[in-house]
Design a protein around this motif. Sequence first.
Motif, PDB file in Angstrom:
ATOM      1  N   PHE A 131      35.495 -43.322  14.018  1.00 60.24           N
ATOM      2  CA  PHE A 131      36.734 -43.366  12.550  1.00 60.24           C
ATOM      3  C   PHE A 131      36.729 -41.391  11.989  1.00 60.24           C
ATOM      4  O   PHE A 131      37.468 -41.528  11.192  1.00 60.24           O
ATOM      5  N   PHE A 132      35.557 -41.115  12.851  1.00 63.92           N
ATOM      6  CA  PHE A 132      35.886 -39.357  12.855  1.00 63.92           C
ATOM      7  C   PHE A 132      36.244 -39.040  14.264  1.00 63.92           C
ATOM      8  O   PHE A 132      37.108 -37.832  13.878  1.00 63.92           O
ATOM      9  N   GLU A 133      36.074 -39.479  15.672  1.00 66.45           N
ATOM     10  CA  GLU A 133      36.391 -39.344  16.301  1.00 66.45           C
ATOM     11  C   GLU A 133      38.405 -38.936  16.496  1.00 66.45           C
ATOM     12  O   GLU A 133      38.910 -38.578  17.032  1.00 66.45           O
ATOM     13  N   ARG A 134      38.615 -40.586  15.322  1.00 61.03           N
ATOM     14  CA  ARG A 134      40.273 -40.612  15.305  1.00 61.03           C
ATOM     15  C   ARG A 134      41.067 -39.178  15.059  1.00 61.03           C
ATOM     16  O   ARG A 134      41.845 -39.414  15.116  1.00 61.03           O
ATOM     17  N   PHE A 135      40.213 -37.792  14.193  1.00 60.77           N
ATOM     18  CA  PHE A 135      40.540 -37.506  14.107  1.00 60.77           C
ATOM     19  C   PHE A 135      40.950 -35.608  15.185  1.00 60.77           C
ATOM     20  O   PHE A 135      40.849 -34.570  14.933  1.00 60.77           O
ATOM     21  N   GLY A 136      40.078 -36.148  16.497  1.00 55.62           N
ATOM     22  CA  GLY A 136      39.944 -35.180  16.995  1.00 55.62           C
ATOM     23  C   GLY A 136      38.696 -34.698  16.945  1.00 55.62           C
ATOM     24  O   GLY A 136      37.494 -34.330  16.157  1.00 55.62           O
ATOM     25  N   SER A 137      38.686 -33.115  17.508  1.00 60.85           N
ATOM     26  CA  SER A 137      37.787 -32.375  17.223  1.00 60.85           C
ATOM     27  C   SER A 137      37.349 -31.893  15.671  1.00 60.85           C
ATOM     28  O   SER A 137      35.882 -31.286  15.425  1.00 60.85           O
ATOM     29  N   ARG A 138      38.206 -31.427  14.622  1.00 56.76           N
ATOM     30  CA  ARG A 138      37.942 -31.511  14.116  1.00 56.76           C
ATOM     31  C   ARG A 138      37.628 -32.320  12.981  1.00 56.76           C
ATOM     32  O   ARG A 138      36.633 -32.611  11.987  1.00 56.76           O
ATOM     33  N   GLY A 139      37.554 -33.993  13.128  1.00 52.23           N
ATOM     34  CA  GLY A 139      36.760 -34.434  12.814  1.00 52.23           C
ATOM     35  C   GLY A 139      35.621 -34.891  12.964  1.00 52.23           C
ATOM     36  O   GLY A 139      34.475 -35.085  12.374  1.00 52.23           O
ATOM     37  N   VAL A 140      35.234 -34.582  14.699  1.00 55.60           N
ATOM     38  CA  VAL A 140      34.068 -33.934  14.978  1.00 55.60           C
ATOM     39  C   VAL A 140      33.249 -33.589  14.020  1.00 55.60           C
ATOM     40  O   VAL A 140      31.779 -33.515  13.946  1.00 55.60           O
ATOM     41  N   ALA A 141      33.552 -31.730  13.542  1.00 55.41           N
ATOM     42  CA  ALA A 141      32.987 -31.124  13.609  1.00 55.41           C
ATOM     43  C   ALA A 141      32.425 -32.023  11.721  1.00 55.41           C
ATOM     44  O   ALA A 141      31.689 -30.744  11.319  1.00 55.41           O
ATOM     45  N   VAL A 142      33.249 -32.586  11.451  1.00 59.13           N
ATOM     46  CA  VAL A 142      32.962 -32.806  10.309  1.00 59.13           C
ATOM     47  C   VAL A 142      31.727 -34.009  10.131  1.00 59.13           C
ATOM     48  O   VAL A 142      30.471 -34.457   9.288  1.00 59.13           O
ATOM     49  N   LEU A 143      31.381 -34.938  11.507  1.00 58.30           N
ATOM     50  CA  LEU A 143      30.176 -35.872  11.329  1.00 58.30           C
ATOM     51  C   LEU A 143      29.700 -34.788  11.710  1.00 58.30           C
ATOM     52  O   LEU A 143      28.578 -35.064  11.001  1.00 58.30           O
ATOM     53  N   GLU A 144      29.430 -33.834  12.722  1.00 60.71           N
ATOM     54  CA  GLU A 144      28.243 -32.774  13.046  1.00 60.71           C
ATOM     55  C   GLU A 144      27.874 -32.191  11.414  1.00 60.71           C
ATOM     56  O   GLU A 144      26.343 -32.119  11.243  1.00 60.71           O
ATOM     57  N   LYS A 145      28.750 -31.759  10.280  1.00 55.98           N
ATOM     58  CA  LYS A 145      27.872 -31.490   8.706  1.00 55.98           C
ATOM     59  C   LYS A 145      26.731 -32.493   8.716  1.00 55.98           C
ATOM     60  O   LYS A 145      26.167 -32.208   8.418  1.00 55.98           O
ATOM     61  N   ALA A 146      27.928 -33.327   8.197  1.00 54.65           N
ATOM     62  CA  ALA A 146      27.451 -35.173   7.607  1.00 54.65           C
ATOM     63  C   ALA A 146      25.811 -35.033   8.283  1.00 54.65           C
ATOM     64  O   ALA A 146      25.101 -35.362   7.286  1.00 54.65           O
ATOM     65  N   VAL A 147      25.875 -35.207   9.799  1.00 57.99           N
ATOM     66  CA  VAL A 147      24.474 -35.119  10.041  1.00 57.99           C
ATOM     67  C   VAL A 147      23.550 -34.231   9.805  1.00 57.99           C
ATOM     68  O   VAL A 147      22.496 -34.932   9.135  1.00 57.99           O
ATOM     69  N   ALA A 148      23.872 -33.331  10.029  1.00 56.09           N
ATOM     70  CA  ALA A 148      22.772 -32.363   9.148  1.00 56.09           C
ATOM     71  C   ALA A 148      22.267 -32.521   7.870  1.00 56.09           C
ATOM     72  O   ALA A 148      21.342 -32.551   7.126  1.00 56.09           O
ATOM     73  N   GLU A 149      23.475 -32.569   7.088  1.00 54.64           N
ATOM     74  CA  GLU A 149      23.457 -32.705   5.832  1.00 54.64           C
ATOM     75  C   GLU A 149      22.499 -33.748   5.322  1.00 54.64           C
ATOM     76  O   GLU A 149      22.045 -33.227   4.525  1.00 54.64           O
ATOM     77  N   ALA A 150      22.410 -34.954   6.045  1.00 54.52           N
ATOM     78  CA  ALA A 150      22.387 -36.593   5.738  1.00 54.52           C
ATOM     79  C   ALA A 150      20.671 -35.883   5.562  1.00 54.52           C
ATOM     80  O   ALA A 150      20.154 -36.507   5.293  1.00 54.52           O
ATOM     81  N   ARG A 151      20.400 -35.021   7.309  1.00 56.24           N
ATOM     82  CA  ARG A 151      18.927 -35.317   7.848  1.00 56.24           C
ATOM     83  C   ARG A 151      18.577 -34.420   6.312  1.00 56.24           C
ATOM     84  O   ARG A 151      17.255 -34.848   6.882  1.00 56.24           O
ATOM     85  N   ALA A 152      18.666 -33.166   6.182  1.00 56.62           N
ATOM     86  CA  ALA A 152      18.354 -32.264   6.055  1.00 56.62           C
ATOM     87  C   ALA A 152      18.081 -33.205   3.932  1.00 56.62           C
ATOM     88  O   ALA A 152      16.969 -32.658   4.075  1.00 56.62           O
ATOM     89  N   ALA A 153      18.559 -34.178   3.961  1.00 60.84           N
ATOM     90  CA  ALA A 153      18.718 -34.484   2.019  1.00 60.84           C
ATOM     91  C   ALA A 153      17.642 -35.829   2.665  1.00 60.84           C
ATOM     92  O   ALA A 153      17.203 -36.731   1.492  1.00 60.84           O
ATOM     93  N   GLY A 154      17.000 -36.149   3.575  1.00 63.00           N
ATOM     94  CA  GLY A 154      15.972 -37.111   3.938  1.00 63.00           C
ATOM     95  C   GLY A 154      16.127 -38.205   4.417  1.00 63.00           C
ATOM     96  O   GLY A 154      15.212 -39.002   4.619  1.00 63.00           O
ATOM     97  N   ALA A 155      17.274 -38.949   4.690  1.00 61.83           N
ATOM     98  CA  ALA A 155      17.813 -39.714   5.703  1.00 61.83           C
ATOM     99  C   ALA A 155      17.646 -39.674   7.190  1.00 61.83           C
ATOM    100  O   ALA A 155      17.596 -38.607   7.908  1.00 61.83           O
ATOM    101  N   LEU A 156      17.324 -41.012   7.403  1.00 62.10           N
ATOM    102  CA  LEU A 156      17.662 -40.574   8.918  1.00 62.10           C
ATOM    103  C   LEU A 156      19.026 -41.853   9.275  1.00 62.10           C
ATOM    104  O   LEU A 156      19.361 -42.126   8.864  1.00 62.10           O
ATOM    105  N   VAL A 157      19.656 -40.699  10.370  1.00 61.31           N
ATOM    106  CA  VAL A 157      20.867 -41.186  10.438  1.00 61.31           C
ATOM    107  C   VAL A 157      20.845 -40.969  12.132  1.00 61.31           C
ATOM    108  O   VAL A 157      20.344 -40.950  12.893  1.00 61.31           O
TER     109      VAL A 157
END
Length: 304
Positions: free
Chosen positions: A92-118
Amino acid sequence: MTDRTPGATPPAVPGTTPVGTGTGRPAPEPFGARLRRAMDTRGPLCVGIDPHGSLLTAWGLDDDVAGLERFTRTTVEALADRVAVLKPQSAFFERFGSRGVAVLEKAVAEARAAGALVLMDAKRGDIGSTMDAYARTYLAPESPLFSDAVTLSPYLGFGSLRPALDAAAAAGSGVFVLALTSNPEGAEVQRATAADGRSLARVMLDHLAAENAGATPLGSAGAVVGATLGDVGADLAINGPLLAPGIGAQGATPADLPRVFGAAVGDVVPSVSRGVLRHGPDVSALREAALRFADEVRTAVAGG
Ligand SMILES: O=C(O)c1cc(=O)[nH]c(=O)n1[C@@H]1O[C@H](COP(=O)(O)O)[C@@H](O)[C@H]1O
């Protein structure tokens, strides 16, 4: 001579150094131990981040990168500090190309920083040398998509996953290997009989049990088994986590879990995406929906 027996460690991929080895740093805490603690403290629930175009629209967002970014940020903000596992679905992120993947990267980092396992839902599987590149993408700590775990497809042969299994072990990450998927089409492949008479799903479960042998409190090599399947007639105890998608939109409920997983139900991480996400964009409503599922799972697992 190279050992060609089934399950033997294949030779290293020529020209590559296994991911995450030789750093000299102390071994990180294994994923299985981190997951068990998260399940005990936050409740055994995985919420999938699946930004379907129809969900973006239902949230009043445009089906574009800005909508994707807003949807993802809201979901992470609502849930990352309280659910055990967040599972972004990469497609669902890849479908927007590199800008979608950038959103995914940020989400991974923020979710992990908040204590969720990704758990990155990428369902990767390829020949060993390409698998090594996937391992570097999701399971190497220096990668922008480094995740606590990743979903893998074993249908190029379980042994082809070895670079990812080794990288996960080195990084303290985990894998979830497709065994019995939640979709009805999966049976054609997964219930087919291997040369030795076992079903292919059984072969994968046995490989995973071997990976997890001796691990405590839980191994880091998980299986995916759909919550939609009813009594699967298989011993699912692999001393590793069992991701159970299919709850909510695909029709399964937490009450189904004991019937599907039997004695292994305590190792189950039920997963729900649309069943929670459809309650957005209100943050409290998302939280309440996740909490309700987590409570229902606890009740089901406790036999009540
Ligand atoms: O690996 C998965 O997560 C997965 C395996 C499986 O057997 N079935 C399955 O539905 N999934 C994923 O789980 C999510 C299910 O979404 P919902 O049906 O909206 O809860 C999707 O991201 C699927 O790709």
